[in-house]
Design an enzyme around this catalytic site. Sequence first.
Site, PDB file in Angstrom:
ATOM      1  N   GLY A 100      40.017  36.198  34.595  1.00 13.61           N
ATOM      2  CA  GLY A 100      39.440  37.025  35.685  1.00 13.61           C
ATOM      3  C   GLY A 100      38.168  37.247  36.035  1.00 13.61           C
ATOM      4  O   GLY A 100      37.181  35.987  35.309  1.00 13.61           O
ATOM      5  N   ARG A 138      48.454  34.540  33.832  1.00 16.74           N
ATOM      6  CA  ARG A 138      48.289  33.069  34.556  1.00 16.74           C
ATOM      7  C   ARG A 138      48.160  31.985  33.728  1.00 16.74           C
ATOM      8  O   ARG A 138      47.552  32.089  32.446  1.00 16.74           O
ATOM      9  CB  ARG A 138      46.979  33.286  35.525  1.00 16.74           C
ATOM     10  CG  ARG A 138      47.110  34.032  36.578  1.00 16.74           C
ATOM     11  CD  ARG A 138      45.797  33.721  37.516  1.00 16.74           C
ATOM     12  NE  ARG A 138      44.882  34.794  37.458  1.00 16.74           N
ATOM     13  CZ  ARG A 138      43.460  34.821  37.893  1.00 16.74           C
ATOM     14  NH1 ARG A 138      43.100  33.573  38.673  1.00 16.74           N
ATOM     15  NH2 ARG A 138      42.601  35.454  37.692  1.00 16.74           N
ATOM     16  N   ASP A 167      51.617  38.179  28.480  1.00 22.96           N
ATOM     17  CA  ASP A 167      51.817  38.961  29.455  1.00 22.96           C
ATOM     18  C   ASP A 167      51.672  40.311  28.552  1.00 22.96           C
ATOM     19  O   ASP A 167      52.665  40.597  27.614  1.00 22.96           O
ATOM     20  CB  ASP A 167      53.265  39.079  30.073  1.00 22.96           C
ATOM     21  CG  ASP A 167      53.542  40.379  30.945  1.00 22.96           C
ATOM     22  OD1 ASP A 167      52.703  41.210  30.924  1.00 22.96           O
ATOM     23  OD2 ASP A 167      54.672  40.310  31.735  1.00 22.96           O
ATOM     24  N   TYR A 208      44.265  53.875  39.594  1.00 15.97           N
ATOM     25  CA  TYR A 208      43.245  53.116  38.904  1.00 15.97           C
ATOM     26  C   TYR A 208      42.395  54.094  37.818  1.00 15.97           C
ATOM     27  O   TYR A 208      42.327  53.944  36.746  1.00 15.97           O
ATOM     28  CB  TYR A 208      42.382  52.481  39.581  1.00 15.97           C
ATOM     29  CG  TYR A 208      41.189  51.657  38.889  1.00 15.97           C
ATOM     30  CD1 TYR A 208      41.660  50.315  38.225  1.00 15.97           C
ATOM     31  CD2 TYR A 208      39.774  51.748  39.197  1.00 15.97           C
ATOM     32  CE1 TYR A 208      40.739  49.591  37.632  1.00 15.97           C
ATOM     33  CE2 TYR A 208      38.928  50.951  38.557  1.00 15.97           C
ATOM     34  CZ  TYR A 208      39.404  49.752  37.620  1.00 15.97           C
ATOM     35  OH  TYR A 208      38.503  49.191  36.926  1.00 15.97           O
TER      36      TYR A 208
HETATM   37  N1  LIG Z   1      35.090  43.662  38.127  1.00 13.43           N
HETATM   38  C1  LIG Z   1      34.610  44.697  38.007  1.00 13.43           C
HETATM   39  O1  LIG Z   1      33.541  45.332  38.946  1.00 13.43           O
HETATM   40  C2  LIG Z   1      35.064  45.968  37.042  1.00 13.43           C
HETATM   41  C3  LIG Z   1      34.572  47.096  36.961  1.00 13.43           C
HETATM   42  C4  LIG Z   1      34.813  48.202  36.017  1.00 13.43           C
HETATM   43  C5  LIG Z   1      35.755  47.657  35.060  1.00 13.43           C
HETATM   44  N2  LIG Z   1      36.381  46.726  35.318  1.00 13.43           N
HETATM   45  C6  LIG Z   1      37.488  46.418  34.241  1.00 13.43           C
HETATM   46  O2  LIG Z   1      37.436  45.171  33.425  1.00 13.43           O
HETATM   47  C7  LIG Z   1      38.429  44.589  33.434  1.00 13.43           C
HETATM   48  C8  LIG Z   1      38.611  43.211  33.856  1.00 13.43           C
HETATM   49  O3  LIG Z   1      38.142  43.221  35.111  1.00 13.43           O
HETATM   50  P1  LIG Z   1      38.219  41.808  36.156  1.00 13.43           P
HETATM   51  O4  LIG Z   1      37.188  42.270  37.090  1.00 13.43           O
HETATM   52  O5  LIG Z   1      37.810  40.605  35.405  1.00 13.43           O
HETATM   53  O6  LIG Z   1      39.430  41.738  36.753  1.00 13.43           O
HETATM   54  P2  LIG Z   1      40.355  40.491  37.617  1.00 13.43           P
HETATM   55  O7  LIG Z   1      41.273  41.117  38.295  1.00 13.43           O
HETATM   56  O8  LIG Z   1      39.278  39.543  37.822  1.00 13.43           O
HETATM   57  O9  LIG Z   1      41.066  39.843  36.059  1.00 13.43           O
HETATM   58  C9  LIG Z   1      42.134  40.509  35.475  1.00 13.43           C
HETATM   59  C10 LIG Z   1      42.871  39.416  34.738  1.00 13.43           C
HETATM   60  O10 LIG Z   1      44.153  39.961  34.293  1.00 13.43           O
HETATM   61  C11 LIG Z   1      45.115  39.237  34.498  1.00 13.43           C
HETATM   62  N3  LIG Z   1      46.457  39.997  34.440  1.00 13.43           N
HETATM   63  C12 LIG Z   1      47.005  40.781  35.143  1.00 13.43           C
HETATM   64  N4  LIG Z   1      48.175  41.198  34.695  1.00 13.43           N
HETATM   65  C13 LIG Z   1      48.353  40.747  33.383  1.00 13.43           C
HETATM   66  C14 LIG Z   1      49.215  41.067  32.320  1.00 13.43           C
HETATM   67  N5  LIG Z   1      50.365  41.600  32.801  1.00 13.43           N
HETATM   68  N6  LIG Z   1      48.838  40.242  31.092  1.00 13.43           N
HETATM   69  C15 LIG Z   1      48.074  39.577  30.958  1.00 13.43           C
HETATM   70  N7  LIG Z   1      47.171  39.364  31.858  1.00 13.43           N
HETATM   71  C16 LIG Z   1      47.153  39.866  32.956  1.00 13.43           C
HETATM   72  C17 LIG Z   1      45.067  38.691  35.746  1.00 13.43           C
HETATM   73  O11 LIG Z   1      45.582  37.357  35.765  1.00 13.43           O
HETATM   74  C18 LIG Z   1      43.393  38.241  35.922  1.00 13.43           C
HETATM   75  O12 LIG Z   1      42.878  37.174  35.265  1.00 13.43           O
HETATM   76  C19 LIG Z   1      39.700  45.424  34.155  1.00 13.43           C
HETATM   77  O13 LIG Z   1      40.279  46.397  32.926  1.00 13.43           O
HETATM   78  C20 LIG Z   1      38.800  46.235  34.921  1.00 13.43           C
HETATM   79  O14 LIG Z   1      39.511  47.362  35.252  1.00 13.43           O
HETATM   80  C21 LIG Z   1      36.206  45.789  36.261  1.00 13.43           C
END
Ligand SMILES: NC(=O)c1ccc[n+]([C@@H]2O[C@H](COP(=O)([O-])OP(=O)(O)OC[C@H]3O[C@@H](n4cnc5c(N)ncnc54)[C@H](O)[C@@H]3O)[C@@H](O)[C@H]2O)c1
Length: 327
Positions: A11, A36, A55, A144
């Site tokens: 991600g 993925r 997963d 969320y």
């Molecule tokens: N990006 C931001 O701005 C932000 C801000 C605050 C908090 N967060 C938190 O940080 C964490 C990561 O965020 P991100 O921006 O990298 O998210 P993202 O959506 O870019 O990546 C999430 C990853 O999780 C994977 N995923 C989804 N379902 C899954 C499952 N069942 N098992 C395993 N993998 C799975 C997806 O394939 C993806 O690669 C999250 O918990 C998010 O809530 C992100």
Amino acid sequence: MRNILVTGAFGQIGSELVPALQQHFGGEHVVLSDIRMAPRASAGGQAEPVFEHVDCTEPQQVLEAVRRHDIDTIYHLAALLSAVAEERPHLAWSINMGGLYNVLEAARQYRCRVFFPSSIGAFGPSTPRDHTPQVTIQRPTTMYGVTKASGELLCDYYAARFGIDVRGLRLPGLISYVAPPGGGTTDYAVEIFYQALRYKHYRCFLGPETRLDMMYMPDATRAMIELMAADSAPLHHRNAYNITAMSITPEDLAAEIRKHIPDFIIDYQVDPVRQAIAESWPRSLDDSAAREDWGWAPRYDLASMTADMLARLGETVTGPARAPKQG
Ligand SMILES: NC(=O)c1ccc[n+]([C@@H]2O[C@H](COP(=O)([O-])OP(=O)(O)OC[C@H]3O[C@@H](n4cnc5c(N)ncnc54)[C@H](O)[C@@H]3O)[C@@H](O)[C@H]2O)c1
């Protein structure tokens, strides 16, 4: 040392946290996992990263990855983000809460440390919106946010009840250039750079005065590594510390980009779903607890982040390459 497992490693955050962890601890100590599949390896002759298909909603898959790779620290990034979670609330509960529960259970059984990324989304409309305190009202109104506030509590429960070293950050919107954002309310602050460089025009889905906290990804990954490295004695809070770097509106960001691209134009087509989410979140966080307890300080402000983003993206955003989806 033993090894680090990163869930959701492909991600937006994982794409930059993984290289930072590899640099700190050695590539052989960092295990990537995601639902993925791993992208095909480049023929560059570099050592292949260790990858496990996991997963996180499947408890056996999480347990097996932890056991097989002798994991002692889990960075649990897998989740659905705010806008996607609002579209698919049942799935969001399953992934965000079920996944976290499975990770904490694996941590309990194999005595791992856990990093949990909470969010400004863990707050709600009844939270004070300016200089939001570390400890305050948390009544989020999005799925969320419900999973983030509940996740914080579950992490604290595992720390208090089972002695698991779980630490977390309430991250603001993250701005980065390596991987596209995954469907959050703050995605505009990434998309705007691609569109500014390609078309000198961006249509923003949040209104011009929507003020939210943001941070440049190098600060965020450093915070995640520093918090997990911090001495536990001064940590008065675990889940989760407020951190921030800048509190900005789309107008502020557009004005800063215009210092580099003078004919850049922003206009607005407000998405009511994401606007409502944004208006339920803080405008600025008080991160003094993180500063006092473990020495947190951001290095990038709006000006330095914008200059770096444009320089880095300018090298790659050429021709008809794909930009992240707008809107
Ligand atoms: N990006 C931001 O701005 C932000 C801000 C605050 C908090 N967060 C938190 O940080 C964490 C990561 O965020 P991100 O921006 O990298 O998210 P993202 O959506 O870019 O990546 C999430 C990853 O999780 C994977 N995923 C989804 N379902 C899954 C499952 N069942 N098992 C395993 N993998 C799975 C997806 O394939 C993806 O690669 C999250 O918990 C998010 O809530 C992100």
